[in-house]
Design an enzyme around this catalytic site. Structure first.
Site, PDB file in Angstrom:
ATOM      1  N   PHE A 187       0.813  -1.235   0.000  1.00  0.00           N
ATOM      2  CA  PHE A 187       0.000   0.000   0.000  1.00  0.00           C
ATOM      3  C   PHE A 187       0.838   1.272   0.000  1.00  0.00           C
ATOM      4  O   PHE A 187       0.351   2.334  -0.371  1.00  0.00           O
ATOM      5  CB  PHE A 187      -0.938   0.012   1.226  1.00  0.00           C
ATOM      6  CG  PHE A 187      -0.261   0.457   2.508  1.00  0.00           C
ATOM      7  CD1 PHE A 187      -0.066   1.812   2.771  1.00  0.00           C
ATOM      8  CD2 PHE A 187       0.212  -0.462   3.429  1.00  0.00           C
ATOM      9  CE1 PHE A 187       0.578   2.237   3.933  1.00  0.00           C
ATOM     10  CE2 PHE A 187       0.862  -0.048   4.586  1.00  0.00           C
ATOM     11  CZ  PHE A 187       1.043   1.297   4.835  1.00  0.00           C
TER      12      PHE A 187
ATOM     13  N   LYS B 145      -1.047  -6.972  -9.323  1.00  0.00           N
ATOM     14  CA  LYS B 145      -2.021  -7.143  -8.228  1.00  0.00           C
ATOM     15  C   LYS B 145      -1.763  -6.002  -7.251  1.00  0.00           C
ATOM     16  O   LYS B 145      -0.862  -6.054  -6.430  1.00  0.00           O
ATOM     17  CB  LYS B 145      -1.802  -8.502  -7.547  1.00  0.00           C
ATOM     18  CG  LYS B 145      -3.029  -9.095  -6.885  1.00  0.00           C
ATOM     19  CD  LYS B 145      -3.668  -8.228  -5.794  1.00  0.00           C
ATOM     20  CE  LYS B 145      -2.988  -8.378  -4.448  1.00  0.00           C
ATOM     21  NZ  LYS B 145      -3.491  -7.405  -3.440  1.00  0.00           N
TER      22      LYS B 145
ATOM     23  N   GLU C 110      -5.120  -3.819  -1.995  1.00  0.00           N
ATOM     24  CA  GLU C 110      -6.555  -3.543  -1.916  1.00  0.00           C
ATOM     25  C   GLU C 110      -6.825  -2.267  -1.117  1.00  0.00           C
ATOM     26  O   GLU C 110      -7.931  -1.721  -1.166  1.00  0.00           O
ATOM     27  CB  GLU C 110      -7.326  -4.744  -1.335  1.00  0.00           C
ATOM     28  CG  GLU C 110      -6.941  -5.166   0.073  1.00  0.00           C
ATOM     29  CD  GLU C 110      -5.735  -6.110   0.129  1.00  0.00           C
ATOM     30  OE1 GLU C 110      -4.788  -5.924  -0.658  1.00  0.00           O
ATOM     31  OE2 GLU C 110      -5.741  -7.004   0.988  1.00  0.00           O
TER      32      GLU C 110
ATOM     33  N   CYS D  53       9.716   1.725   3.465  1.00  0.00           N
ATOM     34  CA  CYS D  53      10.545   0.582   3.870  1.00  0.00           C
ATOM     35  C   CYS D  53      11.974   1.030   4.113  1.00  0.00           C
ATOM     36  O   CYS D  53      12.771   0.278   4.655  1.00  0.00           O
ATOM     37  CB  CYS D  53      10.500  -0.511   2.823  1.00  0.00           C
ATOM     38  SG  CYS D  53      11.246   0.016   1.278  1.00  0.00           S
TER      39      CYS D  53
ATOM     40  N   GLU E  31       9.104  -3.886  13.095  1.00  0.00           N
ATOM     41  CA  GLU E  31       8.797  -2.791  12.167  1.00  0.00           C
ATOM     42  C   GLU E  31       7.557  -2.062  12.675  1.00  0.00           C
ATOM     43  O   GLU E  31       6.493  -2.660  12.817  1.00  0.00           O
ATOM     44  CB  GLU E  31       8.539  -3.349  10.761  1.00  0.00           C
ATOM     45  CG  GLU E  31       8.278  -2.259   9.746  1.00  0.00           C
ATOM     46  CD  GLU E  31       8.148  -2.788   8.319  1.00  0.00           C
ATOM     47  OE1 GLU E  31       7.540  -3.852   8.117  1.00  0.00           O
ATOM     48  OE2 GLU E  31       8.667  -2.105   7.411  1.00  0.00           O
TER      49      GLU E  31
HETATM   50  P1  NAD Z   1       1.411  -6.595   3.081  1.00  0.00           P
HETATM   51  O1  NAD Z   1       2.447  -7.663   3.172  1.00  0.00           O
HETATM   52  O2  NAD Z   1       0.298  -6.622   4.064  1.00  0.00           O
HETATM   53  O3  NAD Z   1       0.704  -6.628   1.632  1.00  0.00           O
HETATM   54  C1  NAD Z   1       1.474  -6.690   0.462  1.00  0.00           C
HETATM   55  C2  NAD Z   1       0.651  -7.411  -0.605  1.00  0.00           C
HETATM   56  O4  NAD Z   1       0.369  -8.734  -0.146  1.00  0.00           O
HETATM   57  C3  NAD Z   1      -0.680  -6.741  -0.886  1.00  0.00           C
HETATM   58  O5  NAD Z   1      -0.907  -6.731  -2.270  1.00  0.00           O
HETATM   59  C4  NAD Z   1      -1.689  -7.619  -0.155  1.00  0.00           C
HETATM   60  O6  NAD Z   1      -2.927  -7.700  -0.819  1.00  0.00           O
HETATM   61  C5  NAD Z   1      -1.033  -8.986  -0.150  1.00  0.00           C
HETATM   62  N1  NAD Z   1      -1.358  -9.768   1.045  1.00  0.00           N
HETATM   63  C6  NAD Z   1      -1.693  -9.307   2.267  1.00  0.00           C
HETATM   64  N2  NAD Z   1      -1.906 -10.329   3.128  1.00  0.00           N
HETATM   65  C7  NAD Z   1      -1.700 -11.464   2.420  1.00  0.00           C
HETATM   66  C8  NAD Z   1      -1.752 -12.848   2.751  1.00  0.00           C
HETATM   67  N3  NAD Z   1      -2.072 -13.276   3.969  1.00  0.00           N
HETATM   68  N4  NAD Z   1      -1.452 -13.743   1.790  1.00  0.00           N
HETATM   69  C9  NAD Z   1      -1.131 -13.340   0.546  1.00  0.00           C
HETATM   70  N5  NAD Z   1      -1.067 -12.030   0.183  1.00  0.00           N
HETATM   71  C10 NAD Z   1      -1.342 -11.099   1.104  1.00  0.00           C
HETATM   72  O7  NAD Z   1       2.182  -5.203   3.100  1.00  0.00           O
HETATM   73  P2  NAD Z   1       1.557  -3.754   3.182  1.00  0.00           P
HETATM   74  O8  NAD Z   1       1.029  -3.533   4.562  1.00  0.00           O
HETATM   75  O9  NAD Z   1       0.663  -3.502   2.040  1.00  0.00           O
HETATM   76  O10 NAD Z   1       2.866  -2.854   2.958  1.00  0.00           O
HETATM   77  C11 NAD Z   1       3.739  -2.479   3.994  1.00  0.00           C
HETATM   78  C12 NAD Z   1       4.891  -3.442   4.076  1.00  0.00           C
HETATM   79  O11 NAD Z   1       5.593  -3.488   2.835  1.00  0.00           O
HETATM   80  C13 NAD Z   1       5.927  -3.012   5.120  1.00  0.00           C
HETATM   81  O12 NAD Z   1       6.370  -4.156   5.794  1.00  0.00           O
HETATM   82  C14 NAD Z   1       7.044  -2.422   4.266  1.00  0.00           C
HETATM   83  O13 NAD Z   1       8.319  -2.442   4.869  1.00  0.00           O
HETATM   84  C15 NAD Z   1       6.982  -3.314   3.085  1.00  0.00           C
HETATM   85  N6  NAD Z   1       7.638  -2.714   1.932  1.00  0.00           N
HETATM   86  C16 NAD Z   1       8.856  -3.185   1.587  1.00  0.00           C
HETATM   87  C17 NAD Z   1       9.535  -2.614   0.532  1.00  0.00           C
HETATM   88  C18 NAD Z   1      10.909  -3.109   0.149  1.00  0.00           C
HETATM   89  O14 NAD Z   1      11.421  -2.647  -0.837  1.00  0.00           O
HETATM   90  N7  NAD Z   1      11.515  -4.021   0.882  1.00  0.00           N
HETATM   91  C19 NAD Z   1       8.952  -1.562  -0.189  1.00  0.00           C
HETATM   92  C20 NAD Z   1       7.691  -1.112   0.189  1.00  0.00           C
HETATM   93  C21 NAD Z   1       7.030  -1.696   1.261  1.00  0.00           C
END
Ligand code: NAD
Length: 489
Positions: free
Chosen positions: A154, A178, A181, A286, A380
């Site tokens: 997100f 994808k 959401e 991140c 985090e």
């Molecule tokens: P998230 O892991 O909750 O969601 C990421 C994606 O996974 C979304 O598209 C979501 O729909 C999907 N998802 C969520 N739960 C799922 C499940 N149980 N099974 C399968 N898919 C699932 O992450 P977020 O809250 O959207 O984003 C924040 C996180 O992303 C933080 O931890 C941040 O550090 C990380 N991030 C990392 C980088 C990097 O380059 N390392 C960059 C941006 C964000």
């Protein structure tokens, strides 16, 4: 806002925006600045993914045969469209994510930089040829993989999708995005602009959804490669599941980024950079620093950090966090740290925000005397919160950083080049900053962490990404009439 003014986030398959499916589970898209509903996202089922994969497979036939010099022409046009529409794209990010104007606009500017990198690919990817013995030639070149997928988080509704879209597509793949959401709207506009730029239908597709679609992507036999960006736990799940299905996978996870502050650091520069790192995008980057290792007597710099942080006003130059749940989680971390004996030197819990009382705001928060065993020191937080741990020397600071399960970014503030150089080689993180709080490499350098912040080989942008989105074909040919045979014949 009435229902008719809501923006609908649906699928884009084979160049067509699908109508909302009345039977699909639907989520509200919420503006975090005021908790108003601005749109709806319709969560897809696996049939939609199957349709998108088959549209992408059809499109791959001719797109992969188009020369790379012609493929990048689409991205030259697309770059101009991003520039022409930057205000509208910025506004969309502000509404669905809550970012302040400058941060939302910076996302598009960064996306443009990656598109520029994609436009340069014809100059970077030519293959190799060598006459390996008289009349015998070995040649190698890169070719696309087929249908590939990108699952995004997100926190950057436009920039993170652009880490993969222009590079994977310019290299000849067809693509399924994808979106998160929580912020599904920017992706819809990206699809429109790619179409306007001349991208053939079916090369870029969107499947809106949640866990169901992510799992289906990992399992789909006709998806060749999956990139994921999100939290570490889900990154590991996606890496394991898609790898078990013999796909190429690169999964970027969460972060806990440490900065080491030495007494000789330039006080004003260090203080403003550290505070910008922890509070930019409301700490939802991140690469945001969230743990400061204060070495020796740095009180004069910490005082300046407090002054800097006080200039950051929620609702003015600080946006909200993404949801009510995120606000609660972040504020709980602060409360738990306080209970565990840490000292709150600037408290951002439940700020008053004029005009946006319902927004999910957390003000800048500085917590001193945090010990390495506290949850706030290890986990985090993903909010505008900096914990400060007092350490006796540089080795102690490095030891704490190295013990983190993550390894995205880390850095040091000092005026000693010698110390900075030595420390930068010892930190267990993929991206290191010296006197810079957010050491994100700019194009053409690649982006990626290590340890629990990344699973899979290579990085997601830069030259490294070319490896991920292509495979190498090797051709050996003999064009002389000699009948003699050797081990190669
Ligand atoms: P998230 O892991 O909750 O969601 C990421 C994606 O996974 C979304 O598209 C979501 O729909 C999907 N998802 C969520 N739960 C799922 C499940 N149980 N099974 C399968 N898919 C699932 O992450 P977020 O809250 O959207 O984003 C924040 C996180 O992303 C933080 O931890 C941040 O550090 C990380 N991030 C990392 C980088 C990097 O380059 N390392 C960059 C941006 C964000």
């Amino acid at each position: 806002m009435t229902d008719s003014t809501l923006i609908h986030a649906t699928n884009v398959i084979g160049g067509n925006v699908t109508q909302p499916n009345p039977n699909a589970p639907v989520l509200d898209v919420i503006n975090p600045a005021n908790a108003s509903v601005i749109g709806k996202v319709y969560l897809s089922d696996t049939n939609s993914l199957n349709e998108a994969v088959s549209a992408a497979q059809n499109a791959f036939e001719s797109w992969s045969k188009t020369t790379i010099k012609n493929r990048v022409q689409v991205f030259y046009k697309y770059k101009t469209l991003l520039e022409d529409n930057i205000e509208e794209l910025t506004d969309l990010i502000i509404r669905e994510h809550g970012k302040i104007y400058s941060e939302a606009k910076a996302e598009i500017e960064k996306a443009i930089e990656i598109v520029e990198f994609a436009c340069s690919l014809p100059q970077i990817v030519p293959g190799e040829v060598l006459e390996v013995s008289r009349g015998v030639e070995c040649k190698s070149y890169r070719e696309p993989l087929g249908v590939v997928a990108s699952i995004v988080p997100f926190n950057f509704p436009s920039m993170v999708p652009h880490w993969t879209i222009p590079i994977a597509i310019a290299l000849g793949n067809s693509f399924i995005l994808k979106p998160s959401e929580q912020v599904p709207l920017s992706a819809m506009r990206i699809a429109e602009l790619l179409k306007e730029a001349g991208l053939p239908d079916g090369v870029f597709n969107i499947v809106q959804g949640d866990k169901t679609i992510v799992e289906a992507i990992c399992d789909h036999p006709d998806i060749q490669a999956v990139s994921f960006v999100g939290s570490t736990h889900i990154a590991a799940v996606v890496y394991e599941r898609a790898s078990a299905n013999l796909k190429r996978v690169l999964a970027l996870g969460g972060a806990k980024n440490h900065l080491i502050l030495l007494p000789d650091a330039h006080p004003d520069m260090a203080a403003s950079n550290i505070i910008a790192s922890m509070s930019g995008c409301s700490g939802q980057r991140c690469m945001a620093a969230s743990a400061l290792m204060a070495v020796g007597d740095v009180d004069h710099i910490i005082e300046k950090m407090v002054e800097e942080a006080k200039k950051i006003i929620p609702g003015d130059n600080l946006g909200p966090v993404i949801s009510a749940a995120a606000k609660e989680r972040i504020e709980n971390y602060i409360t738990e740290a306080e209970k565990a004996g840490a000292t709150i030197i600037l408290d951002g819990r439940n700020p008053n925000v004029d005009g946006n009382k319902d927004g999910f705001y957390v003000g800048p928060t500085l917590i001193d005397n945090v010990t390495p065993d506290m949850a706030i020191a290890k986990e985090e937080v993903f909010g505008p919160v900096m914990s400060i741990t007092r350490v006796k020397d540089i080795s102690h600071a490095i030891e704490i950083e190295n013990s983190s399960e993550y390894g995205n970014g880390a850095g040091i503030f000092t005026q000693s080049g010698k110390i900075a150089n030595e420390v930068s080689k010892q930190l267990q993180s993929g991206m290191i900053g010296i006197n810079i709080g957010v050491p994100v490499p700019r194009e053409p350098f690649s982006f990626g962490g290590m340890n629990g912040s990344k699973f899979g080989a290579g990085d997601i942008t830069g030259k490294s990404s070319i490896e991920f989105w292509t495979r190498i074909r090797k051709i050996t040919s003999k064009w002389n009439p000699e009948a003699a045979v050797n081990w190669m014949s």
